[in-house]
Design a protein around this motif. Structure first.
Motif, PDB file in Angstrom:
ATOM      1  N   ASN A  30       0.805  -1.231   0.000  1.00  0.00           N
ATOM      2  CA  ASN A  30       0.000   0.000   0.000  1.00  0.00           C
ATOM      3  C   ASN A  30       0.840   1.284   0.000  1.00  0.00           C
ATOM      4  O   ASN A  30       0.353   2.340   0.397  1.00  0.00           O
ATOM      5  CB  ASN A  30      -0.993   0.023   1.162  1.00  0.00           C
ATOM      6  CG  ASN A  30      -2.172  -0.911   0.919  1.00  0.00           C
ATOM      7  OD1 ASN A  30      -2.229  -1.592  -0.106  1.00  0.00           O
ATOM      8  ND2 ASN A  30      -3.103  -0.945   1.845  1.00  0.00           N
ATOM      9  N   LYS A  31       2.096   1.196  -0.454  1.00  0.00           N
ATOM     10  CA  LYS A  31       2.951   2.380  -0.604  1.00  0.00           C
ATOM     11  C   LYS A  31       3.635   2.305  -1.971  1.00  0.00           C
ATOM     12  O   LYS A  31       4.161   1.254  -2.332  1.00  0.00           O
ATOM     13  CB  LYS A  31       4.005   2.438   0.500  1.00  0.00           C
ATOM     14  CG  LYS A  31       4.877   3.703   0.468  1.00  0.00           C
ATOM     15  CD  LYS A  31       6.116   3.569   1.324  1.00  0.00           C
ATOM     16  CE  LYS A  31       5.792   3.291   2.774  1.00  0.00           C
ATOM     17  NZ  LYS A  31       7.041   3.234   3.593  1.00  0.00           N
ATOM     18  N   ALA A 248      -5.672   0.723  13.069  1.00  0.00           N
ATOM     19  CA  ALA A 248      -5.801   2.179  13.065  1.00  0.00           C
ATOM     20  C   ALA A 248      -7.147   2.596  13.656  1.00  0.00           C
ATOM     21  O   ALA A 248      -8.062   1.760  13.817  1.00  0.00           O
ATOM     22  CB  ALA A 248      -5.654   2.711  11.641  1.00  0.00           C
ATOM     23  N   VAL A 264      -2.225  -5.557   9.274  1.00  0.00           N
ATOM     24  CA  VAL A 264      -2.366  -4.114   9.415  1.00  0.00           C
ATOM     25  C   VAL A 264      -3.719  -3.710   8.843  1.00  0.00           C
ATOM     26  O   VAL A 264      -4.007  -3.975   7.662  1.00  0.00           O
ATOM     27  CB  VAL A 264      -1.240  -3.356   8.690  1.00  0.00           C
ATOM     28  CG1 VAL A 264      -1.473  -1.845   8.760  1.00  0.00           C
ATOM     29  CG2 VAL A 264       0.118  -3.719   9.282  1.00  0.00           C
ATOM     30  N   GLU A 266      -5.880  -0.347   8.212  1.00  0.00           N
ATOM     31  CA  GLU A 266      -5.797   1.105   8.207  1.00  0.00           C
ATOM     32  C   GLU A 266      -7.154   1.713   8.585  1.00  0.00           C
ATOM     33  O   GLU A 266      -8.108   0.993   8.897  1.00  0.00           O
ATOM     34  CB  GLU A 266      -5.291   1.583   6.852  1.00  0.00           C
ATOM     35  CG  GLU A 266      -3.874   1.055   6.555  1.00  0.00           C
ATOM     36  CD  GLU A 266      -3.279   1.583   5.263  1.00  0.00           C
ATOM     37  OE1 GLU A 266      -4.033   1.877   4.312  1.00  0.00           O
ATOM     38  OE2 GLU A 266      -2.040   1.703   5.192  1.00  0.00           O
ATOM     39  N   GLU A 267      -7.253   3.032   8.541  1.00  0.00           N
ATOM     40  CA  GLU A 267      -8.415   3.731   9.095  1.00  0.00           C
ATOM     41  C   GLU A 267      -9.735   3.262   8.475  1.00  0.00           C
ATOM     42  O   GLU A 267      -9.844   3.074   7.264  1.00  0.00           O
ATOM     43  CB  GLU A 267      -8.283   5.247   8.873  1.00  0.00           C
ATOM     44  CG  GLU A 267      -7.155   5.904   9.646  1.00  0.00           C
ATOM     45  CD  GLU A 267      -5.827   5.823   8.941  1.00  0.00           C
ATOM     46  OE1 GLU A 267      -5.765   5.151   7.880  1.00  0.00           O
ATOM     47  OE2 GLU A 267      -4.854   6.416   9.434  1.00  0.00           O
ATOM     48  N   ILE A 281      -1.997  -6.390   4.568  1.00  0.00           N
ATOM     49  CA  ILE A 281      -2.366  -5.013   4.889  1.00  0.00           C
ATOM     50  C   ILE A 281      -3.648  -4.668   4.156  1.00  0.00           C
ATOM     51  O   ILE A 281      -3.808  -4.963   2.969  1.00  0.00           O
ATOM     52  CB  ILE A 281      -1.238  -4.017   4.544  1.00  0.00           C
ATOM     53  CG1 ILE A 281      -1.619  -2.600   4.967  1.00  0.00           C
ATOM     54  CG2 ILE A 281      -0.871  -4.072   3.068  1.00  0.00           C
ATOM     55  CD1 ILE A 281      -0.462  -1.612   4.912  1.00  0.00           C
ATOM     56  N   GLY A 283      -6.218  -1.479   3.357  1.00  0.00           N
ATOM     57  CA  GLY A 283      -6.202  -0.023   3.311  1.00  0.00           C
ATOM     58  C   GLY A 283      -7.441   0.627   3.887  1.00  0.00           C
ATOM     59  O   GLY A 283      -8.454  -0.030   4.168  1.00  0.00           O
ATOM     60  N   ARG A 284      -7.391   1.931   4.028  1.00  0.00           N
ATOM     61  CA  ARG A 284      -8.458   2.690   4.666  1.00  0.00           C
ATOM     62  C   ARG A 284      -9.768   2.570   3.885  1.00  0.00           C
ATOM     63  O   ARG A 284      -9.785   2.462   2.665  1.00  0.00           O
ATOM     64  CB  ARG A 284      -8.067   4.167   4.808  1.00  0.00           C
ATOM     65  CG  ARG A 284      -7.884   4.908   3.500  1.00  0.00           C
ATOM     66  CD  ARG A 284      -7.403   6.334   3.730  1.00  0.00           C
ATOM     67  NE  ARG A 284      -7.338   7.069   2.475  1.00  0.00           N
ATOM     68  CZ  ARG A 284      -6.318   7.052   1.644  1.00  0.00           C
ATOM     69  NH1 ARG A 284      -5.248   6.311   1.913  1.00  0.00           N
ATOM     70  NH2 ARG A 284      -6.358   7.760   0.527  1.00  0.00           N
ATOM     71  N   HIS A 301      -6.978   1.352  -0.561  1.00  0.00           N
ATOM     72  CA  HIS A 301      -8.125   2.015   0.037  1.00  0.00           C
ATOM     73  C   HIS A 301      -9.372   2.000  -0.851  1.00  0.00           C
ATOM     74  O   HIS A 301      -9.305   1.843  -2.067  1.00  0.00           O
ATOM     75  CB  HIS A 301      -7.769   3.450   0.406  1.00  0.00           C
ATOM     76  CG  HIS A 301      -7.282   4.280  -0.766  1.00  0.00           C
ATOM     77  ND1 HIS A 301      -8.131   4.929  -1.619  1.00  0.00           N
ATOM     78  CD2 HIS A 301      -6.031   4.554  -1.202  1.00  0.00           C
ATOM     79  CE1 HIS A 301      -7.431   5.575  -2.536  1.00  0.00           C
ATOM     80  NE2 HIS A 301      -6.154   5.366  -2.312  1.00  0.00           N
TER      81      HIS A 301
END
Length: 364
Positions: A30-31, A248, A264, A266-267, A281, A283-284, A301
């Motif tokens: 996610n980066k 998150a 992980v 995320e929001e 992971i 994502g938001r 996301h």
């Protein structure tokens, strides 16, 4: 020292995904891949960075901006390369930015494990005798890379060849280099290769032939050139393997959902009757409902996954995946893709989809 990051290639090996994406911005865990390169450079103590951009310059500029997200001291300059005419051509274009400073050159789609601080400090030191330093790694198929032959004492490069039919060694040239100002003499002297490009290997050979000291640095740890789907998946797997689980703010996990291993979230992720097995992971603003997410999966996301199974894959943002019979695995799926069921019973699906795709898969 300064740094020069090359982000102007067309990414043809990742078509159709890179018809609409800069290959350097395809995410790993996610980066964007490019961000890992910039973080390595800043961590090495280099804050003045030039980025060579091409057709996807607007996308690169929108993502990176002025560079302050990587540190308050960071300053980014953009250098436009109208056509991808080779790495040495990019260096030539960057001379007004680089001036006579020693610099680190980093290919923006390369992914390395080793920190660069010690290497940069050595090359920047006043007593350094090297005119160039080339990072190398041992590979099983050297004919696919630029390859270097070292001197008997292993302290200098004596020959470099771009993708030789008969490899002169198993030492591939990695996309990380350090140069002093003599490289401009080289890039201005060489001529285009048979493919019409100014090759950095020709420029390095020019330095060698004229007695300039070009030394090797054998990389410690992994190196991945993320030019193909499997390379992206390997990089994703590598990064996820090193992550620690985290939740998150705004995450919602109902009582029927479970997390296993390093996950992980995320929001504002929502899990409804779903299982996520790490390392992964999410994502938001992602919603997972009646879904299994297996290890080594990254979901970007604003994606919704329902009644499906996904493992060892990269899903870009804004996708909708629902009611898939069989498991999606070893896949790289572009932004805003819709995957939905049709009739029949499939096995596992292997997908490389471009942005805004819409694909129907047979349901169970």
């Amino acid at each position: 020292m300064k740094a020069l990051v090359l982000s102007g290639g067309k990414g043809t090996r990742l078509h159709p995904l890179t018809y609409t994406n800069a290959k350097q911005l395809i995410p790993v865990a996610n980066k964007p891949v490019l961000f890992y390169a910039l973080e390595k450079i800043v961590a090495a103590g280099i804050y003045e960075i030039g980025i060579v951009v091409g057709d996807t310059r607007e996308e690169i500029i929108a993502a990176v901006g002025d560079g302050r997200q990587f540190g308050e001291q960071v300053s980014i300059s953009y250098i436009h390369q109208e056509q991808p005419l080779g790495l040495a051509h990019a260096v030539k274009l960057a001379q007004p930015f680089l001036q006579n400073d020693r610099f680190l050159m980093f290919l923006g789609d390369n992914f390395i494990e080793e920190p660069l601080g010690e290497l940069v400090a050595h090359f920047a030191a006043p007593d350094c005798l090297d005119h160039a330093k080339v990072c190398l790694t041992r590979v099983e198929a050297p004919q696919q890379f630029g390859v270097a032959l070292l001197s008997e004492e292993q302290e200098r490069l004596v020959r470099v060849v771009e993708k030789p039919r008969e490899p002169i060694s198993d030492l591939a040239i990695v996309g990380v280099y350090l140069f002093d100002a003599h490289i401009f003499e080289a890039v201005n002297a060489i001529h285009p290769s048979a493919r019409g490009e100014l090759e950095i290997t020709d420029a390095i050979q020019y330095l060698i032939d004229r007695g300039y000291r070009v030394s090797p640095h054998l990389l410690r740890g992994y190196w991945i050139d993320t030019g193909r789907m499997q390379d992206m998946l390997n990089a994703n797997r590598t990064v996820l393997s090193q992550m620690q689980g985290a939740l998150a703010p705004g995450v919602e996990i109902d009582e029927r959902s479970c997390l296993y291993g390093e996950v992980v979230l995320e929001e504002n992720v929502r899990l409804i009757n779903s299982v996520v097995r790490g390392p992964s992971i999410i994502g938001r603003n992602v919603v997972l409902e009646n879904t299994y997410i297996g290890p080594f999966t990254s979901i970007a996301h604003d994606t919704v996954v329902m009644n499906s199974e996904i493992e060892h894959s990269i899903i870009l943002e804004g996708c909708t995946i629902q009611a898939i019979g069989g498991r999606i695995e070893d896949s790289l799926i572009g932004r805003h893709t819709q995957i939905y069921p049709t009739q029949g019973r499939p096995g596992a699906h292997r997908l490389l989809l471009g942005d805004h795709s819409s694909i129907g898969l047979m349901s169970a």
